[in-house]
Design a protein around this motif. Structure first.
Motif, mmCIF file in Angstrom:
data_model
loop_
_atom_site.group_PDB
_atom_site.id
_atom_site.type_symbol
_atom_site.label_atom_id
_atom_site.label_comp_id
_atom_site.label_asym_id
_atom_site.label_seq_id
_atom_site.Cartn_x
_atom_site.Cartn_y
_atom_site.Cartn_z
ATOM 1 N N LEU A 92 0.843 -1.190 0.000
ATOM 2 C CA LEU A 92 0.000 0.000 0.000
ATOM 3 C C LEU A 92 0.882 1.246 0.000
ATOM 4 C CD1 LEU A 92 -2.758 1.456 0.379
ATOM 5 C CD2 LEU A 92 -2.375 1.247 2.840
ATOM 6 N N SER A 93 0.531 2.220 -0.824
ATOM 7 C CA SER A 93 1.265 3.484 -0.846
ATOM 8 C C SER A 93 0.292 4.621 -1.112
ATOM 9 C CB SER A 93 2.359 3.461 -1.918
ATOM 10 O OG SER A 93 1.799 3.286 -3.209
ATOM 11 N N ALA A 94 0.777 5.839 -0.929
ATOM 12 C CA ALA A 94 -0.080 6.992 -1.194
ATOM 13 C C ALA A 94 -0.195 7.264 -2.685
ATOM 14 C CB ALA A 94 0.457 8.224 -0.469
ATOM 15 N N TRP A 95 0.954 7.212 -3.392
ATOM 16 C CA TRP A 95 1.004 7.716 -4.767
ATOM 17 C C TRP A 95 1.299 6.653 -5.804
ATOM 18 C CZ3 TRP A 95 -0.931 12.372 -4.395
ATOM 19 C CH2 TRP A 95 -0.714 13.108 -3.222
ATOM 20 N N GLY A 96 1.378 5.397 -5.427
ATOM 21 C CA GLY A 96 1.695 4.345 -6.374
ATOM 22 C C GLY A 96 3.157 3.975 -6.335
ATOM 23 N N THR A 97 3.555 3.035 -7.184
ATOM 24 C CA THR A 97 4.913 2.491 -7.156
ATOM 25 C C THR A 97 5.721 2.850 -8.396
ATOM 26 O OG1 THR A 97 4.102 0.410 -8.114
ATOM 27 C CG2 THR A 97 4.220 0.557 -5.700
ATOM 28 N N GLU A 98 5.211 3.758 -9.227
ATOM 29 C CA GLU A 98 5.934 4.157 -10.432
ATOM 30 C C GLU A 98 6.062 5.679 -10.484
ATOM 31 O OE1 GLU A 98 3.918 2.557 -13.788
ATOM 32 O OE2 GLU A 98 4.246 0.467 -13.213
ATOM 33 N N GLY A 99 7.114 6.147 -11.160
ATOM 34 C CA GLY A 99 7.305 7.577 -11.329
ATOM 35 C C GLY A 99 7.927 8.239 -10.107
ATOM 36 N N ALA A 100 8.251 9.530 -10.252
ATOM 37 C CA ALA A 100 8.930 10.260 -9.179
ATOM 38 C C ALA A 100 8.070 10.397 -7.935
ATOM 39 C CB ALA A 100 9.337 11.646 -9.689
ATOM 40 N N ALA A 101 6.753 10.431 -8.097
ATOM 41 C CA ALA A 101 5.870 10.652 -6.953
ATOM 42 C C ALA A 101 5.864 9.488 -5.977
ATOM 43 C CB ALA A 101 4.436 10.907 -7.435
ATOM 44 N N ARG A 102 6.349 8.335 -6.396
ATOM 45 C CA ARG A 102 6.240 7.154 -5.533
ATOM 46 C C ARG A 102 6.982 7.302 -4.211
ATOM 47 N NH1 ARG A 102 9.877 2.161 -7.447
ATOM 48 N NH2 ARG A 102 11.932 3.078 -7.155
ATOM 49 N N GLU A 103 8.007 8.158 -4.175
ATOM 50 C CA GLU A 103 8.774 8.319 -2.947
ATOM 51 C C GLU A 103 8.272 9.472 -2.081
ATOM 52 O OE1 GLU A 103 10.658 6.133 -1.876
ATOM 53 O OE2 GLU A 103 10.971 4.945 -3.682
ATOM 54 N N ARG A 104 7.184 10.094 -2.478
ATOM 55 C CA ARG A 104 6.613 11.158 -1.649
ATOM 56 C C ARG A 104 5.762 10.554 -0.540
ATOM 57 N NH1 ARG A 104 3.237 14.211 -5.877
ATOM 58 N NH2 ARG A 104 2.343 15.119 -4.001
ATOM 59 N N GLY A 105 5.851 11.160 0.639
ATOM 60 C CA GLY A 105 4.949 10.762 1.707
ATOM 61 C C GLY A 105 3.543 11.272 1.420
ATOM 62 N N GLY A 106 2.565 10.681 2.049
ATOM 63 C CA GLY A 106 1.204 11.147 1.817
ATOM 64 C C GLY A 106 0.204 10.387 2.659
ATOM 65 N N PHE A 107 -0.954 10.998 2.814
ATOM 66 C CA PHE A 107 -2.057 10.347 3.516
ATOM 67 C C PHE A 107 -3.351 10.838 2.898
ATOM 68 C CE2 PHE A 107 -0.622 14.028 5.893
ATOM 69 C CZ PHE A 107 -1.784 14.745 6.132
ATOM 70 N N ASP A 108 -4.461 10.347 3.391
ATOM 71 C CA ASP A 108 -5.766 10.540 2.758
ATOM 72 C C ASP A 108 -6.042 11.992 2.387
ATOM 73 O OD1 ASP A 108 -8.689 10.929 2.496
ATOM 74 O OD2 ASP A 108 -8.835 8.847 3.102
ATOM 75 N N SER A 109 -5.961 12.901 3.336
ATOM 76 C CA SER A 109 -6.340 14.294 3.080
ATOM 77 C C SER A 109 -5.454 14.945 2.024
ATOM 78 C CB SER A 109 -6.288 15.100 4.380
ATOM 79 O OG SER A 109 -7.206 14.572 5.329
ATOM 80 N N LEU A 110 -4.148 14.634 2.026
ATOM 81 C CA LEU A 110 -3.257 15.183 1.008
ATOM 82 C C LEU A 110 -3.632 14.681 -0.381
ATOM 83 C CD1 LEU A 110 0.286 15.025 2.638
ATOM 84 C CD2 LEU A 110 -1.076 17.051 2.158
ATOM 85 N N VAL A 111 -3.974 13.410 -0.470
ATOM 86 C CA VAL A 111 -4.341 12.846 -1.765
ATOM 87 C C VAL A 111 -5.681 13.410 -2.232
ATOM 88 C CG1 VAL A 111 -4.770 10.726 -3.053
ATOM 89 C CG2 VAL A 111 -2.990 10.778 -1.304
ATOM 90 N N GLN A 112 -6.604 13.655 -1.297
ATOM 91 C CA GLN A 112 -7.863 14.307 -1.673
ATOM 92 C C GLN A 112 -7.592 15.683 -2.286
ATOM 93 O OE1 GLN A 112 -11.357 14.390 0.792
ATOM 94 N NE2 GLN A 112 -10.735 12.575 1.956
ATOM 95 N N ALA A 113 -6.622 16.393 -1.722
ATOM 96 C CA ALA A 113 -6.311 17.728 -2.233
ATOM 97 C C ALA A 113 -5.640 17.649 -3.602
ATOM 98 C CB ALA A 113 -5.415 18.465 -1.247
ATOM 99 N N GLN A 114 -4.632 16.795 -3.740
ATOM 100 C CA GLN A 114 -3.871 16.728 -4.987
ATOM 101 C C GLN A 114 -4.693 16.173 -6.140
ATOM 102 O OE1 GLN A 114 -2.814 13.935 -6.783
ATOM 103 N NE2 GLN A 114 -1.364 14.964 -8.168
#
Length: 239
Positions: A92-114
């Motif tokens: 399980l991850s916030a942003w997926g396992t591919e691309g530069a975003a995969r190493e960004r931290g994140g949680f529900d509210s941040l993903v709702q915003a982005q």
């Protein structure tokens, strides 16, 4: 959410956390029904060896760290499935396992915003939010379903399996669903709210929480045990 659902379905679930930082108390209780809780510092060889021993006897491991962190901890999913034959790995991850975003931290509210959910749910002057942490909950149930499907595949076809879910992918699915009056927010009266809640009492105290979202007359509708205090158990399988 995923592992408490698997606990509801009868799995023996042992949650492993590092000693620091401590989990938020209420958050641990919310996600803890049906589980035991142990602490291991994987920077110490003795604790890392204990985790490896646990994996030897595990059917499933659920991972919630970013890919690079998993590699540093010796928990890369591909390495795990190669090393432990028959293991199901749920990542399980916030942003997926591919691309530069995969190493960004994140949680529900941040993903709702982005993802644009905050824009859709907001008004002309301020962003909005869904009335619940819907990405956490939906992704958790989907991941639990993926685990049970992978176990079924393993029983028929053998081998090791990897299931991957991300909050961002779930957000995309929700945003693609129809919207209209039928999806408008509706409040609950006291009687309905009471029917959808349950109380669990244990060593961690009394806890009032929503009943499981999955329930069937032919299956479990209540957890077998309340949440254990954080870090209260030994890092070993009970059976």
């Amino acid at each position: 959410m995923a592992t408490r659902t698997l606990a509801l379905l009868g799995a023996e679930v042992l949650r492993i956390d590092p000693p620091e930082p401590a989990e938020l108390g209420w958050q641990h209780l919310e996600g803890g029904p049906g589980k035991r809780s142990a602490l291991l510092d994987l920077g110490r060889e003795a604790d890392a060896a204990r985790l490896r021993a646990l994996l030897e006897g595990a059917d499933v491991v659920v991972l919630g760290y970013r890919p690079a962190a998993l590699g540093r901890l010796g928990l890369d999913p591909d390495d795990l499935t190669a090393r432990y034959q028959g293991l199901v790995v749920a990542q399980l991850s916030a942003w997926g396992t591919e691309g530069a975003a995969r190493e960004r931290g994140g949680f529900d509210s941040l993903v709702q915003a982005q993802s644009g959910i905050a824009l859709v749910e907001g008004g002309p002057d301020a962003p909005g939010a869904l009335p619940a942490q819907a990405l956490d909950h939906a992704t958790g149930y989907l991941l639990a379903a993926s685990v049970t499907t992978a176990l079924e595949h393993r029983a028929v076809r053998g081998g090791s399996w990897i299931a991957r879910m991300s909050l961002r992918r779930t957000a995309a699915e929700l945003l693609g669903m129809p919207r209209g009056l039928a999806t408008a927010r509706r409040g609950l009266d006291d009687a309905r709210r009471s029917a959808l809640a349950m109380t669990l009492v244990g060593e961690a105290g009394s806890q009032r929480l929503a009943v499981p979202a999955i329930a069937s007359p032919m299956g479990p509708v209540r957890w077998r045990a309340p949440a254990r205090p954080w870090g209260a158990d030994r890092a070993e399988w009970a059976s």
